[in-house]
Write an enzyme that holds these catalytic residues in place. Structure first.
Site, short mmCIF file in Angstrom:
data_model
loop_
_atom_site.label_atom_id
_atom_site.label_comp_id
_atom_site.label_asym_id
_atom_site.label_seq_id
_atom_site.Cartn_x
_atom_site.Cartn_y
_atom_site.Cartn_z
N LYS A 284 0.84 -1.19 0.00
CA LYS A 284 0.00 0.00 0.00
C LYS A 284 0.89 1.25 0.00
CE LYS A 284 -4.45 1.31 2.01
NZ LYS A 284 -5.43 1.05 3.08
N GLU A 369 -19.43 -5.03 10.46
CA GLU A 369 -20.34 -4.20 11.26
C GLU A 369 -21.42 -5.02 11.96
OE1 GLU A 369 -18.50 -1.64 8.08
OE2 GLU A 369 -19.51 -3.60 8.11
N ARG A 397 -25.41 -1.55 7.25
CA ARG A 397 -25.11 -2.97 7.07
C ARG A 397 -25.50 -3.79 8.29
NH1 ARG A 397 -20.72 -3.12 2.96
NH2 ARG A 397 -20.11 -5.15 3.76
#
Length: 623
Positions: A284, A369, A397
């Protein structure tokens, strides 16, 4: 003369195939330079995009877009994909009002096969596309790209459970950079750490299959005959049996920055007549040192100085998230039962300091979540006081878990609703405009919308003592200090009169109060003296206040930065209808629509929720 020699030759879908093979590394560097240069001006997701340059190039080289399909998980890493599909000239408008989206959009390009913005969806969506191809009788290729962080989401596992039923080629790219937004956590992360050591297994697997299948007449039988031997070798060598047991052939790990290896492996994977997962290791922030050193900071960043990597005009004013972060730490000192939970975003949700001080009472559950909410319910059922901090748009969600596991049992879970209201440049998938509607429809739920930073602190103090489910919503960005001279204690279900006036009563909700106050000042200049009320408690709302103003004012206005249907204003109107009040009531809110990207100021103006529009609409109403 342009500084982009090869990138300038790419202006349409599949133009990358015109670039000489030996110039691929040069093109990759040009793309990285382009990304850093442009994102430094517009802001956006940088670290994730820098990490997938070679991977994206390889996919574009081996696939025939738009006939073949790439489904990007979340989609915040699809900038190179956009560059390679004729949109590089639009990058000056990236994430700007009416400009280029920061996520894949089907209405933006035929090369974008599926709109994304939230995590863990790519395998499900791509499997649906591939199944439709099968039903339609075509052999178009479908590739799902999913990150190791997104693989912690339950939806990804639900999709993996169904993948084997396809029984035809289907490629999953696992882009493994060992991070979500922050560092990954949990069992899947540890599992992937184990199989990262098996980098040579890929050479073994692909070479053996290729060799055996190349033997005339008996190649396929030989390949099937040695499968058990290969599986045993793999289990011993890289521990990757999980994916094969799910019916998905595992290949990897593969160097995600070796373009030749990526092309070769992907071409081979696309020939296999069943689902395949290619485990690709990427870094990344690759190629830009500040992003490599601090990928969390450069995950999503505002404009910055390219040379230093520092944000431009960074404000020292505290945000609502900063205030929450400090206050939850203070409350944690006072109350030993407080625990804190986040879903892969300890920095963004303000819980990092709490986690650093109380590692045993802080839980980052990954991009999960639903699990976060039910986990909190279990903690609350056994005497703890959980605070969950999640962005407004991501609570969507976990709606079933909020209803079934928390509110049905009336458990004392505090939902910190960060990024409530208009968020801005991330667009439709991230605007926090639905939380008032979906939280307020649940029995036992209490909702507070503080007007400023000080009132947020009061709301948190109230929540830690409250014995039931409670949601506290606040917006992104700097905390308002409007009406900070008022320092009233919160009383359950009670609103607060900020300005006593006449002509019209205005009830404003949370983060829209400052804009409304500016509208009130404009109305004062025009000779009108409105009463301004801070709703504060959206559920239960202050019925005594409504009864009082219904007797005093012909005109009543409610204002909220949320969707109209199911919102605070509709609850007030419904109550007044039940009581047979005859007042004229106007509800200013967001209509039945998704809200595009842009600055909050631009979006409020478009939605007629800025101070000037509020003033004009109220004037027209009372005239």
């Amino acid at each position: 003369m342009s500084k982009y020699v090869y990138l300038d030759e790419i202006n349409n879908i599949n133009d990358i195939k015109k670039i000489p093979h030996d110039k691929y590394p040069v093109l990759a560097q040009e793309i990285r330079n382009f990304l850093v240069e442009n994102v430094s001006k517009t802001g956006g997701h940088l670290a994730s995009n820098l990490g997938v340059v070679e991977l994206t190039m390889a996919l574009h080289l081996v696939l025939n877009l738009p006939k073949d399909k790439i489904v990007w998980d979340v989609g915040h890493q699809a900038y190179t994909h956009k560059i390679l599909t004729g949109r590089k000239d639009d990058f000056t408008t990236l994430r700007c009002f009416e400009g280029l989206s920061g996520f894949p959009k089907r209405n933006e390009s035929e090369a974008d096969s599926f709109d994304t913005g939230h995590s863990s969806t790519s395998i499900s969506a791509a499997l649906g596309i591939a199944t439709a191809n099968k039903l339609n009788g075509n052999d178009d290729k479908v590739v799902a790209v999913i990150g190791d962080g997104a693989l912690t989401g339950g939806l990804a596992f639900e999709a993996l459970n169904n993948v084997a039923a396809l029984k035809r080629n289907f490629v999953i790219i696992l882009n493994d950079n060992n991070m979500s937004i922050a560092e990954n956590v949990g069992g899947m992360s540890k599992y992937l750490n184990k199989i990262r050591v098996g980098e040579h297994y890929n050479e073994f697997k692909v070479d053996v299959e290729h060799l055996l299948k190349g033997i005339p007449k008996i190649g396929d039988n030989l390949s099937a005959g040695v499968k058990r031997v290969k599986d045993n070798f793999k289990q011993f060598f890289v521990h990757a049996k999980f994916f094969d047991d799910m019916g998905v052939t595992y290949i990897g790990p593969v160097d995600g920055h070796n373009i030749d290896e990526l092309i070769r492996i992907t071409e081979d994977a696309l020939k296999i007549e069943h689902p395949v997962l290619i485990h690709v290791l990427t870094k990344k922030g690759k190629g830009y040192l500040p992003a490599e050193n601090n990928p969390t900071k450069f995950h999503g960043i505002d404009s910055f100085d390219v040379k230093t990597g520092e944000k431009i005009n960074e404000s020292n004013v505290k945000t609502y998230t900063d205030i929450f972060s400090d206050k939850i730490l203070e409350l944690g000192n006072e109350n030993k039962n407080i625990v804190a939970i986040t879903a892969a975003m300890p920095d963004g949700t303000g819980l990092k300091k709490f986690g650093d001080k109380y590692p045993d009472k802080f839980f980052d559950v990954g991009i999960a979540e639903e699990h976060a909410v039910t986990f909190a319910a279990g903690l609350a059922a056994n005497g703890k006081k959980p605070f969950i901090s999640i962005y407004s748009s991501f609570y969507q969600r976990a709606y079933d878990q909020i209803i079934h596991d928390v509110c049905l049992q009336n458990l004392p879970v505090t939902f910190i609703v960060d990024r409530a209201g208009l968020v801005g440049k991330d667009g439709e998938t991230h605007q926090g405009i639905f939380d008032i509607s979906f939280f307020s429809n649940i029995p036992n739920m209490t909702i507070i919308a503080p007007k400023n930073g000080r009132e947020l602190e009061k709301a948190l103090e109230f929540a830690q003592k409250y014995n039931g489910p409670i949601a506290i919503r606040f917006s992104r960005g700097k905390a308002s200090n409007v009406f900070e001279n008022l320092n009233n204690e919160l009383v359950m279900g009670k609103s607060e009169t900020l300005i006593e006036g006449k002509h019209v009563a205005i009830i404003a909700v949370g983060n829209i109060i400052e804009e409304t106050y500016n509208a009130v000042k404009s109305l004062n200049a025009k000779g009108y003296k409105p009463t301004l009320i801070n709703a504060l408690f959206l559920k239960p709302f202050d019925k005594e206040m409504i009864d009082s103003i219904a007797k005093k004012y012909k005109y009543i206005v409610t204002i909220e930065e949320g969707i109209r249907h199911g919102g605070y204003g509709e609850a007030v109107i419904s109550y007044m209808a039940d009581k047979n009040y005859k007042n004229d009531v106007m509800n200013l809110a967001i209509e039945d629509e998704f809200v595009e990207q842009g600055t909050v100021e631009e979006l409020r103006k478009k939605l007629q929720l800025d101070a000037d529009s509020i003033c004009e609409r109220i004037l027209n109403f009372i005239k």
